[in-house]
Enzyme design. Structure first.
Site, PDB file in Angstrom:
ATOM      1  N   ARG A 124      -2.092 -11.999   3.579  1.00 20.98           N
ATOM      2  CA  ARG A 124      -3.461 -11.721   3.148  1.00 20.98           C
ATOM      3  C   ARG A 124      -3.673 -12.205   1.724  1.00 20.98           C
ATOM      4  O   ARG A 124      -2.849 -11.924   0.849  1.00 20.98           O
ATOM      5  CB  ARG A 124      -3.764 -10.209   3.172  1.00 20.98           C
ATOM      6  CG  ARG A 124      -3.820  -9.505   4.508  1.00 20.98           C
ATOM      7  CD  ARG A 124      -4.887  -9.987   5.476  1.00 20.98           C
ATOM      8  NE  ARG A 124      -6.110 -10.517   4.911  1.00 20.98           N
ATOM      9  CZ  ARG A 124      -7.159  -9.814   4.476  1.00 20.98           C
ATOM     10  NH1 ARG A 124      -7.128  -8.519   4.535  1.00 20.98           N
ATOM     11  NH2 ARG A 124      -8.236 -10.404   4.009  1.00 20.98           N
ATOM     12  N   TYR A 147       0.845  -1.198   0.000  1.00 20.88           N
ATOM     13  CA  TYR A 147       0.000   0.000   0.000  1.00 20.88           C
ATOM     14  C   TYR A 147       0.876   1.242   0.000  1.00 20.88           C
ATOM     15  O   TYR A 147       1.962   1.251   0.589  1.00 20.88           O
ATOM     16  CB  TYR A 147      -0.868   0.051   1.258  1.00 20.88           C
ATOM     17  CG  TYR A 147      -2.002  -0.926   1.288  1.00 20.88           C
ATOM     18  CD1 TYR A 147      -3.216  -0.619   0.684  1.00 20.88           C
ATOM     19  CD2 TYR A 147      -1.881  -2.148   1.935  1.00 20.88           C
ATOM     20  CE1 TYR A 147      -4.275  -1.510   0.721  1.00 20.88           C
ATOM     21  CE2 TYR A 147      -2.928  -3.051   1.979  1.00 20.88           C
ATOM     22  CZ  TYR A 147      -4.125  -2.722   1.366  1.00 20.88           C
ATOM     23  OH  TYR A 147      -5.164  -3.604   1.402  1.00 20.88           O
ATOM     24  N   HIS A 184      -6.873  -8.896  -2.412  1.00 17.26           N
ATOM     25  CA  HIS A 184      -8.215  -8.374  -2.167  1.00 17.26           C
ATOM     26  C   HIS A 184      -8.273  -6.895  -2.510  1.00 17.26           C
ATOM     27  O   HIS A 184      -7.238  -6.211  -2.583  1.00 17.26           O
ATOM     28  CB  HIS A 184      -8.611  -8.575  -0.695  1.00 17.26           C
ATOM     29  CG  HIS A 184      -7.681  -7.899   0.258  1.00 17.26           C
ATOM     30  ND1 HIS A 184      -6.488  -8.455   0.669  1.00 17.26           N
ATOM     31  CD2 HIS A 184      -7.745  -6.677   0.855  1.00 17.26           C
ATOM     32  CE1 HIS A 184      -5.871  -7.622   1.479  1.00 17.26           C
ATOM     33  NE2 HIS A 184      -6.605  -6.534   1.604  1.00 17.26           N
ATOM     34  N   TYR A 191       0.108  -9.820   0.585  1.00 18.81           N
ATOM     35  CA  TYR A 191       1.113  -9.165   1.430  1.00 18.81           C
ATOM     36  C   TYR A 191       1.132  -9.785   2.822  1.00 18.81           C
ATOM     37  O   TYR A 191       0.118 -10.292   3.312  1.00 18.81           O
ATOM     38  CB  TYR A 191       0.869  -7.649   1.517  1.00 18.81           C
ATOM     39  CG  TYR A 191      -0.481  -7.215   2.039  1.00 18.81           C
ATOM     40  CD1 TYR A 191      -0.737  -7.146   3.408  1.00 18.81           C
ATOM     41  CD2 TYR A 191      -1.484  -6.841   1.168  1.00 18.81           C
ATOM     42  CE1 TYR A 191      -1.968  -6.721   3.891  1.00 18.81           C
ATOM     43  CE2 TYR A 191      -2.719  -6.414   1.634  1.00 18.81           C
ATOM     44  CZ  TYR A 191      -2.961  -6.359   2.999  1.00 18.81           C
ATOM     45  OH  TYR A 191      -4.176  -5.949   3.473  1.00 18.81           O
ATOM     46  N   HIS A 215     -10.407  -3.519  -1.086  1.00 15.74           N
ATOM     47  CA  HIS A 215     -11.330  -2.980  -0.086  1.00 15.74           C
ATOM     48  C   HIS A 215     -12.398  -2.148  -0.788  1.00 15.74           C
ATOM     49  O   HIS A 215     -12.091  -1.360  -1.692  1.00 15.74           O
ATOM     50  CB  HIS A 215     -10.584  -2.083   0.902  1.00 15.74           C
ATOM     51  CG  HIS A 215      -9.571  -2.816   1.735  1.00 15.74           C
ATOM     52  ND1 HIS A 215      -9.870  -3.332   2.971  1.00 15.74           N
ATOM     53  CD2 HIS A 215      -8.275  -3.125   1.506  1.00 15.74           C
ATOM     54  CE1 HIS A 215      -8.790  -3.922   3.475  1.00 15.74           C
ATOM     55  NE2 HIS A 215      -7.810  -3.803   2.602  1.00 15.74           N
TER      56      HIS A 215
END
Ligand SMILES: [Fe+2]
Length: 255
Positions: A169, A120, A172, A159, A174
């Site tokens: 994770r 991110y 995905h 990640y 959000h």
């Protein structure tokens, strides 16, 4: 969290104004705020039973979104800061529906995601994967009159997140949905089919087993674009037996 409108009769009030009423979320349909395998929920999950707030004029009529500020470019995450993002280009599309299958128009759909390397653009994300100077991972779009939304973006990477040894994770995106009232803020995550990391992810597995498939998009060959992009279809259902599992914590952290 609440969802679609209901016009059920309301108690008599001082004025003749009839306010819409929003369905309450039932306990048996909600993802738990505390889940043993998801360690940080032990620190932040409420210890007391949530209190339903009254639905007064402020709660059912605000906010004004300012949708005129949402531009077409906001729905294409692959073009940022004067260049093109690295990674597998994908289209993510679907409809926002109510529990009766009716489209929900004029809903602000916002997304945030990691880049192709699983990182991110966030001060709290410092694991050694590269940032992409042309990808900020942020997008938004309004649903049209048929409840449709569509984004062009990059397939996010997995990640690590430190929840347990070697915790990763699944890929995905959000999603946040913002309707026409404060009571219509809904937050969830969309996953990709066939991800080998599902079994070890406590966030995914906190979703009741019968609802997990509704958090996973479907690959749509017919909507792929030749020499351009893959396509994934994901409808978001607000309430009812086909309800998309929503998070009850919308803090938006990097997990
Ligand atoms: Fe995430």
């Amino acid at each position: 969290m609440t969802g679609t409108t209901s016009r059920a009769p309301r108690p008599a009030a001082d004025s003749a104004l009839e306010l819409p009423r929003y369905l309450r979320e039932s306990d048996d349909r909600r993802t738990p705020v505390a889940y043993a395998g998801y360690r940080s929920t032990a620190l932040r999950a409420p210890l007391r039973t949530p209190v339903d707030l009254p639905q007064r004029l402020t709660e059912v009529t605000g906010p004004v979104l300012g949708e005129d500020r949402v531009t077409a470019a906001d729905a294409d995450l692959t073009l940022r800061m004067g260049g093109e993002a690295q990674g597998q280009r994908i289209n993510v599309f679907g409809r926002v529906l109510d529990s009766d299958g009716r489209p929900v128009p004029d809903t602000l759909v916002e997304v945030w995601q990691a880049n192709a390397a699983g990182r991110y653009r966030h001060v709290g994300d410092n694991w050694p994967a590269p940032l992409d100077p042309h990808f900020d991972g942020l997008g938004r779009v309004m649903t049209d009159s048929l409840g449709r939304y569509e984004f062009t973006t990059i397939q996010p990477g997995a990640y690590p997140w430190g929840n347990h040894h070697n915790a990763w994770r699944p890929a995905h995106i959000h999603f946040s949905l913002f309707g026409r009232a404060f009571t219509q803020r809904l937050v969830t995550q969309m996953y990709f089919p066939g991800d080998p990391l599902f079994w070890q992810d406590p966030i995914f597995n906190a979703i009741p087993p019968s609802a997990r498939h509704r958090a996973i998009a479907t690959f749509d060959l017919d909507r792929t674009q030749d020499n351009w992009a893959l396509a994934f279809h994901w409808d978001i259902v607000l309430r009812g037996t086909d309800q998309t599992p929503f998070e009850t914590d919308d803090d938006g952290d990097v997990a």
